[in-house]
Write a protein that holds these residues in place. Sequence first.
Motif, PDB file in Angstrom:
ATOM      1  N   SER A   1     106.718 -15.960 -38.325  1.00 54.83           N
ATOM      2  CA  SER A   1     105.418 -15.541 -38.152  1.00 54.83           C
ATOM      3  C   SER A   1     105.282 -13.646 -38.220  1.00 54.83           C
ATOM      4  N   ASP A   2     103.838 -13.326 -39.216  1.00 52.19           N
ATOM      5  CA  ASP A   2     104.106 -12.134 -39.499  1.00 52.19           C
ATOM      6  C   ASP A   2     103.441 -11.387 -38.130  1.00 52.19           C
ATOM      7  N   LEU A   3     103.371 -12.054 -37.390  1.00 55.95           N
ATOM      8  CA  LEU A   3     102.927 -12.163 -36.183  1.00 55.95           C
ATOM      9  C   LEU A   3     103.935 -12.368 -35.243  1.00 55.95           C
ATOM     10  N   ASN A   4     103.355 -11.136 -34.238  1.00 54.36           N
ATOM     11  CA  ASN A   4     104.752 -10.284 -33.607  1.00 54.36           C
ATOM     12  C   ASN A   4     104.360 -10.069 -31.941  1.00 54.36           C
ATOM     13  N   ILE A   5     103.589 -11.206 -31.850  1.00 55.02           N
ATOM     14  CA  ILE A   5     102.959 -11.343 -30.399  1.00 55.02           C
ATOM     15  C   ILE A   5     102.993 -13.373 -30.136  1.00 55.02           C
ATOM     16  N   ASP A   6     102.993 -12.764 -28.415  1.00 59.47           N
ATOM     17  CA  ASP A   6     102.452 -14.453 -28.256  1.00 59.47           C
ATOM     18  C   ASP A   6     101.414 -14.721 -28.248  1.00 59.47           C
ATOM     19  N   LEU A   7     100.132 -15.497 -29.979  1.00 60.92           N
ATOM     20  CA  LEU A   7      99.281 -15.973 -29.162  1.00 60.92           C
ATOM     21  C   LEU A   7      98.169 -16.398 -28.154  1.00 60.92           C
ATOM     22  N   GLN A   8      99.424 -17.456 -28.057  1.00 60.62           N
ATOM     23  CA  GLN A   8      98.483 -18.291 -26.815  1.00 60.62           C
ATOM     24  C   GLN A   8      98.732 -17.889 -25.667  1.00 60.62           C
ATOM     25  N   LYS A   9      99.473 -16.133 -25.383  1.00 60.18           N
ATOM     26  CA  LYS A   9      99.566 -15.844 -23.837  1.00 60.18           C
ATOM     27  C   LYS A   9      98.329 -14.640 -23.941  1.00 60.18           C
ATOM     28  N   ILE A  10      97.705 -14.365 -25.365  1.00 58.52           N
ATOM     29  CA  ILE A  10      96.509 -13.293 -24.747  1.00 58.52           C
ATOM     30  C   ILE A  10      95.501 -13.494 -25.171  1.00 58.52           C
ATOM     31  N   ILE A  11      95.243 -15.669 -25.705  1.00 60.74           N
ATOM     32  CA  ILE A  11      94.211 -15.927 -25.885  1.00 60.74           C
ATOM     33  C   ILE A  11      93.254 -15.861 -24.793  1.00 60.74           C
ATOM     34  N   GLY A  12      93.873 -16.450 -23.642  1.00 61.21           N
ATOM     35  CA  GLY A  12      92.944 -16.285 -22.346  1.00 61.21           C
ATOM     36  C   GLY A  12      91.727 -15.501 -22.121  1.00 61.21           C
TER      37      GLY A  12
ATOM     38  N   THR B   1      91.074 -24.511 -39.669  1.00 64.30           N
ATOM     39  CA  THR B   1      91.924 -23.564 -40.262  1.00 64.30           C
ATOM     40  C   THR B   1      92.391 -23.625 -41.935  1.00 64.30           C
ATOM     41  N   ARG B   2      92.528 -22.655 -42.832  1.00 65.15           N
ATOM     42  CA  ARG B   2      92.831 -22.364 -44.112  1.00 65.15           C
ATOM     43  C   ARG B   2      93.582 -21.439 -44.063  1.00 65.15           C
ATOM     44  N   LEU B   3      94.872 -21.357 -44.728  1.00 68.97           N
ATOM     45  CA  LEU B   3      95.475 -20.123 -44.612  1.00 68.97           C
ATOM     46  C   LEU B   3      95.548 -20.094 -45.940  1.00 68.97           C
ATOM     47  N   ILE B   4      95.903 -18.607 -46.525  1.00 65.35           N
ATOM     48  CA  ILE B   4      96.202 -18.205 -48.618  1.00 65.35           C
ATOM     49  C   ILE B   4      97.355 -17.461 -47.887  1.00 65.35           C
ATOM     50  N   ALA B   5      98.706 -17.814 -47.740  1.00 65.59           N
ATOM     51  CA  ALA B   5      99.702 -16.886 -47.708  1.00 65.59           C
ATOM     52  C   ALA B   5      99.763 -15.591 -48.458  1.00 65.59           C
ATOM     53  N   ASP B   6     100.003 -15.988 -49.976  1.00 66.02           N
ATOM     54  CA  ASP B   6     100.227 -14.894 -50.720  1.00 66.02           C
ATOM     55  C   ASP B   6      99.419 -15.528 -51.801  1.00 66.02           C
ATOM     56  N   VAL B   7      97.847 -14.096 -52.237  1.00 67.28           N
ATOM     57  CA  VAL B   7      97.330 -14.972 -54.013  1.00 67.28           C
ATOM     58  C   VAL B   7      98.590 -14.767 -54.990  1.00 67.28           C
ATOM     59  N   HIS B   8      99.300 -13.893 -54.840  1.00 67.36           N
ATOM     60  CA  HIS B   8     100.161 -13.423 -56.088  1.00 67.36           C
ATOM     61  C   HIS B   8     101.001 -14.457 -55.957  1.00 67.36           C
ATOM     62  N   THR B   9     101.082 -15.275 -55.945  1.00 74.47           N
ATOM     63  CA  THR B   9     102.850 -16.343 -55.836  1.00 74.47           C
ATOM     64  C   THR B   9     101.923 -17.769 -57.186  1.00 74.47           C
ATOM     65  N   THR B  10     103.172 -18.096 -57.302  1.00 72.03           N
ATOM     66  CA  THR B  10     102.853 -19.082 -58.075  1.00 72.03           C
ATOM     67  C   THR B  10     102.910 -20.380 -57.668  1.00 72.03           C
TER      68      THR B  10
ATOM     69  N   SER C   1      97.221  -7.084 -48.504  1.00 76.81           N
ATOM     70  CA  SER C   1      98.968  -7.020 -48.101  1.00 76.81           C
ATOM     71  C   SER C   1      99.318  -8.655 -47.892  1.00 76.81           C
ATOM     72  N   PRO C   2     100.354  -9.772 -49.049  1.00 76.13           N
ATOM     73  CA  PRO C   2     100.205 -11.077 -48.094  1.00 76.13           C
ATOM     74  C   PRO C   2     101.100 -11.274 -46.761  1.00 76.13           C
ATOM     75  N   ARG C   3     100.619 -12.334 -45.970  1.00 80.55           N
ATOM     76  CA  ARG C   3     100.591 -11.990 -44.824  1.00 80.55           C
ATOM     77  C   ARG C   3     100.664 -13.794 -44.279  1.00 80.55           C
ATOM     78  N   PHE C   4     101.679 -14.282 -43.444  1.00 77.14           N
ATOM     79  CA  PHE C   4     101.647 -15.370 -43.835  1.00 77.14           C
ATOM     80  C   PHE C   4     101.630 -15.327 -41.786  1.00 77.14           C
ATOM     81  N   ILE C   5     100.987 -16.827 -41.201  1.00 77.65           N
ATOM     82  CA  ILE C   5     100.874 -16.671 -39.896  1.00 77.65           C
ATOM     83  C   ILE C   5     101.475 -18.185 -39.311  1.00 77.65           C
ATOM     84  N   ASP C   6     102.172 -19.023 -38.583  1.00 74.55           N
ATOM     85  CA  ASP C   6     103.120 -20.416 -38.680  1.00 74.55           C
ATOM     86  C   ASP C   6     102.142 -20.955 -38.050  1.00 74.55           C
ATOM     87  N   PHE C   7     102.186 -22.525 -38.297  1.00 75.20           N
ATOM     88  CA  PHE C   7     101.068 -23.551 -37.543  1.00 75.20           C
ATOM     89  C   PHE C   7     101.083 -23.143 -36.073  1.00 75.20           C
TER      90      PHE C   7
END
Length: 740
Positions: free
Chosen positions: A125-136, A216-225, A286-292
């Motif tokens: 993922s483009d996120l460099n954090i552990d989302l589950q740890k900080i969600i609380g 949830t709905r991710l559009i990672a990169d609008v410029h890709t085919t 800019s393009p951004r990917f977030i894992d499932f």
Amino acid sequence: MPINTPVDLSNCDKEPIHIPGQIQSHGFLIVVNQDCIITYHSDNIASFIPGIKPNLLGEHINDIEQLTANNDSKDLICQLITLGKHNKSFDQTNPFSIDLQGKPFYLIISPTEQFFLLEFEPADSDLNIDLQKIIGRSVSEMLADKNLQRLLDNTAAQIKQIIDYDRVMIYRFAEDGHGEVVAESRNADLDSWMGLHYPASDIPKQARELYKLNLTRLIADVHTTPSKIITSADNGQPLDLTPSQLRAVSPIHIQYLKNMEVGSSFSISLIYKKELWGLIACHNYSPRFIDFKSRESSKLIGQILSSALEFRQDEENQQTTQRYKSAVDQISKYLLKSMSIEDALTQQEVTVLDAVDADGAIVVYENSIIKLGITPDDDELRDLLTWVKGNLGDSFHYTNNLASVYPQAAAYRDVASGLMLSVLSHEMNEYVIWFKPEQIQTIKWAGNPEKPVELNANGLTHISPRNSFAEWTQTVSGTSKNWSNEEIKSAARLREEITYAINQKAGEIRALNEKLKLAYEELDTFSYTISHDLKNPLSTIKSYSQILTRNGNLEPRAQQIMERIIVGADKMNLMINEVLGYSKLGRSEIEAVEIDMAPVIDELIKDLLVAYNSPDIDIQIGKTPAIHGDPVMINQVFANLISNAIKYSIPSGSPKVTIEGTATETGVVYSISDNGIGIDIQYLPKVFELFNRMDNARDIEGSGVGLSIVKRIIDKHRGKIWVDSELNKGSTFYVEFFNR
């Protein structure tokens, strides 16, 4: 709309976005049938798994070595599908971590029609954090403030901090589908979009429906085919990608994002009472990917915020409802004590003006008009009442734009842009009417909403809602604040209280005996006609139809027609019996005794559970205080109300009915509650009218007479009946019997 129809702004609300025929290219898709045979797949698999065959159609998923080589079992994917089918959900396994040629992927499985979507996404993922740890901690800060606006502001700020998108907005939908940015957190170099409105065409209806299903709905990169989905030539059925994570994006929406210079977007749905309240809309330039897994954690934030919104809104609605209820209760006491209906409604400390949030009201009763608060003048009111008499046939009507249906009202829109009408008597032209003043609104649109297309140099239209998002201001006049559901319920209940009081005084006040006598004679003639002139030929039709169905030479179509005739005859016979029962009530005398309600209710429930074949229904019985009444009629009342509660709660899947009696200072109130299909707010004032059935009950057996009979029985007992209901949330019917 056919899938090959060109999509532009004239038909974008019909664009089949659930069957785009392609996926976003940051992952790949394989679709298998019930036997794990590959029936569809995306054409980009080789870019993720070098060396794999370009066409996998018709092969068993277990035979694709590149998908099974580095995992524990060759049958792994089929086992996961079997487990999900057994559990009737894939929530326990999604996402499943899978190794493909040494690279980690997430496998997400979703059922669609008779197939299973197998979506493979990179596990990074483009996120460099552990989302589950900080969600609380983030959720705690989100919910720290009870004020609704600060709750939204906190949420936008916390999500911006978590996913670090350039702009995070909370976007709320209005009733007409257009949206407004109600909270925002953004990078310092970006202009604020707070308070901007966007037309409904930006997120059309079919897209809003998908947001209710995919939270949830991710559009990672609008410029890709996007990558196309291939299938065999003999399988021309478009693949339904409604549950898909990778579903491709509408070209209109892609162009829309490009025009905004957005590189990636991510949204989280906000749901209020099963409807789409709004979105947490995140834009990155800019393009951004977030894992499932990170998207699922974000979905949890949205669900928590949705619950908080529902709690805050329900709390606010409850306070408003209680204020209106107290006003109607007080007016009801005035009505019972006073000999004058007008005085009870207009001359006391609490008046009809307190039953809703209006600035003015009139009571039209016995040829007089009594004004309260700010209203149109006498001449304007006389003209308005003439129009009401000639044009509004319903017993209840409301609008927040009176001039749109009655143009003369434009002259006094500052006083009466909003109108709510409650008819006390059509024959006597008696009403309670409330007025709301004009509320001039200045709406800031993100671009002119009335300029949907622009021509390019070649004279062709762009397929984007707007190329310019410069703020465009519109002033809306001639409308009032909307009438809320709580106000409508309050006005409907007040009408029942007034009608009850009028009926109590009707014998002393109104000279209708001769007219009533004539009506009864006509009703007797009508009843005789139904009994003899209609039922006999109806029996003949049914009998001959039954004989014909026994003819073995009839063609199947003719057989079906005969069976439909028999069903129709039975339905008409039921209607005739119901009408006869309704008409007889007017002449029936009450033989009131004290009735022990516990055995009556128990016996009814036993019979109804057998009749509806619903042994799993949850029926809760509270206190059952005795009442005074005619045993036969009272049995009919409770049989009808409990039967309706069971019948209309069965579609909920987990039907529940609660029956509770409460002793009061003046008598006994029974409530019969269910968690069924509920009643649309617009039908509440008409629920006890003869042959009135709700749109959402058309497929459920019934004649539309039962509640009219119940109302008539309660009126003969000099009691009261009313209902509180919400669509898809169930109904509660209240019946009050007074001490004798």
